[in-house]
Design a protein around this motif. Structure first.
Motif, PDB file in Angstrom:
ATOM      1  N   ARG A  34       1.111  -0.836  -0.072  1.00 17.87           N
ATOM      2  CA  ARG A  34       0.087   0.376  -0.333  1.00 17.87           C
ATOM      3  C   ARG A  34       0.815   1.315  -0.277  1.00 17.87           C
ATOM      4  O   ARG A  34       2.095   1.056   0.771  1.00 17.87           O
ATOM      5  N   THR A  35       0.419   2.366  -0.638  1.00 19.62           N
ATOM      6  CA  THR A  35       1.132   3.304  -0.511  1.00 19.62           C
ATOM      7  C   THR A  35       0.333   4.891  -1.215  1.00 19.62           C
ATOM      8  O   THR A  35      -1.201   4.453  -1.494  1.00 19.62           O
ATOM      9  N   GLY A 123       9.058   3.969   9.284  1.00 22.05           N
ATOM     10  CA  GLY A 123       7.619   4.287  10.293  1.00 22.05           C
ATOM     11  C   GLY A 123       6.282   3.800   9.877  1.00 22.05           C
ATOM     12  O   GLY A 123       6.794   3.854   8.936  1.00 22.05           O
ATOM     13  N   CYS A 124       5.853   3.803  10.754  1.00 24.30           N
ATOM     14  CA  CYS A 124       3.920   3.218   9.989  1.00 24.30           C
ATOM     15  C   CYS A 124       3.394   4.742  10.247  1.00 24.30           C
ATOM     16  O   CYS A 124       2.570   4.598  11.270  1.00 24.30           O
ATOM     17  N   ALA A 125       2.234   4.675   9.269  1.00 21.69           N
ATOM     18  CA  ALA A 125       2.339   6.028   9.384  1.00 21.69           C
ATOM     19  C   ALA A 125       0.250   5.367  10.211  1.00 21.69           C
ATOM     20  O   ALA A 125       0.130   6.282  10.920  1.00 21.69           O
ATOM     21  N   GLU A 126       0.165   4.272   8.993  1.00 31.72           N
ATOM     22  CA  GLU A 126      -1.523   4.506  10.219  1.00 31.72           C
ATOM     23  C   GLU A 126      -1.738   3.875  11.904  1.00 31.72           C
ATOM     24  O   GLU A 126      -2.569   4.087  12.244  1.00 31.72           O
ATOM     25  N   VAL A 159       9.028   6.662   6.015  1.00 30.80           N
ATOM     26  CA  VAL A 159       7.588   5.900   7.005  1.00 30.80           C
ATOM     27  C   VAL A 159       6.504   5.211   5.399  1.00 30.80           C
ATOM     28  O   VAL A 159       6.293   5.589   4.481  1.00 30.80           O
ATOM     29  N   GLU A 160       6.176   4.148   5.982  1.00 33.24           N
ATOM     30  CA  GLU A 160       5.239   3.421   5.412  1.00 33.24           C
ATOM     31  C   GLU A 160       3.898   3.405   5.280  1.00 33.24           C
ATOM     32  O   GLU A 160       3.493   4.410   6.996  1.00 33.24           O
ATOM     33  N   VAL A 161       3.273   3.177   4.780  1.00 35.71           N
ATOM     34  CA  VAL A 161       1.647   3.328   4.757  1.00 35.71           C
ATOM     35  C   VAL A 161       1.362   2.073   6.555  1.00 35.71           C
ATOM     36  O   VAL A 161       0.541   2.892   7.053  1.00 35.71           O
ATOM     37  N   GLY A 162       1.431   1.291   6.305  1.00 39.16           N
ATOM     38  CA  GLY A 162       0.813   0.223   7.144  1.00 39.16           C
ATOM     39  C   GLY A 162       2.293  -0.001   7.881  1.00 39.16           C
ATOM     40  O   GLY A 162       3.080  -0.365   7.419  1.00 39.16           O
TER      41      GLY A 162
END
Length: 210
Positions: A34-35, A123-126, A159-162
């Protein structure tokens, strides 16, 4: 005489013989890949961090030193610790005392520091989670847990989405620490108490163009 441990293990072996476990492949790619555009990922990450009561600053790479020094000044951090591999240019405008951490530095000496500055692995944004993996620019776990202030520099590109995407960035055999806001607990009469298991204050400096 058979011990209680041997008896329990024997019963487990007997049960497995009667009903052997059938291995079923698990599809672990169901949420990967996911992006989001940079601005949306930054907004989501910031929102989650703030919700966890972390302070957030954003800056360009060439403003890292000025932003870190500004944060340390606002928190009156006159003596800080840093991991041995931290980029020295990040502290270029800081005029306080800097102590480079080493494995033989005892916890009471770390507790005497006003704060610590580290980099991060991902990092995880979600979930608003930051991952440290003990790399030279992040240091040992005690360094980021004992001082009361943790200033953590995070590159937006990491930083990734999930969670699955963020975990895929990590090396499995490294000592990973997950940080979701400053240390807090509500175990005692459901009253939030900060700083029990780690730093009371977490400031995340997000570099948007690193």
């Amino acid at each position: 005489m058979t011990s209680a441990r041997e008896t329990v293990l024997g019963r487990i072996r007997d049960a497995l013989t009667l009903a052997p476990v059938q291995g079923t492949p698990v599809d672990r790619a169901y949420r990967t890949g996911r992006t989001l555009p940079d601005d949306e990922r930054l907004a989501l990450f910031t929102d989650r961090l703030v919700d966890y009561k972390a302070e957030v600053r954003t800056c360009t790479a060439d403003r890292t030193a000025a932003t870190v020094a500004e944060v340390l000044g606002e928190h009156d951090a006159r003596r800080i610790g840093v991991p041995a591999g931290l980029d020295p240019s990040w502290l270029g405008t800081y005029d306080g005392e800097v102590r480079v951490d080493s494995a033989d530095l005892p916890a009471p000496r770390l507790d005497a520091l006003d704060g610590v500055v580290t980099a991060s692995a991902a990092g995880c944004a979600e979930t608003g989670t930051i991952f440290l993996d003990g790399s030279p620019d992040q240091g040992r776990r005690a360094l980021s847990l004992v001082p009361d202030l943790h200033v953590c520099v995070v590159d937006l590109s990491a930083v990734e989405v999930g969670v699955p995407e963020a975990v895929a960035r990590l090396v499995p055999d490294r000592p990973t620490t997950l940080i979701s806001g400053p240390s807090a607990t509500s175990d005692i009469e459901l009253e939030r108490v900060e700083g029990v298991h780690g730093p009371r204050t977490l400031v995340v400096v997000i570099r948007t163009d690193a």
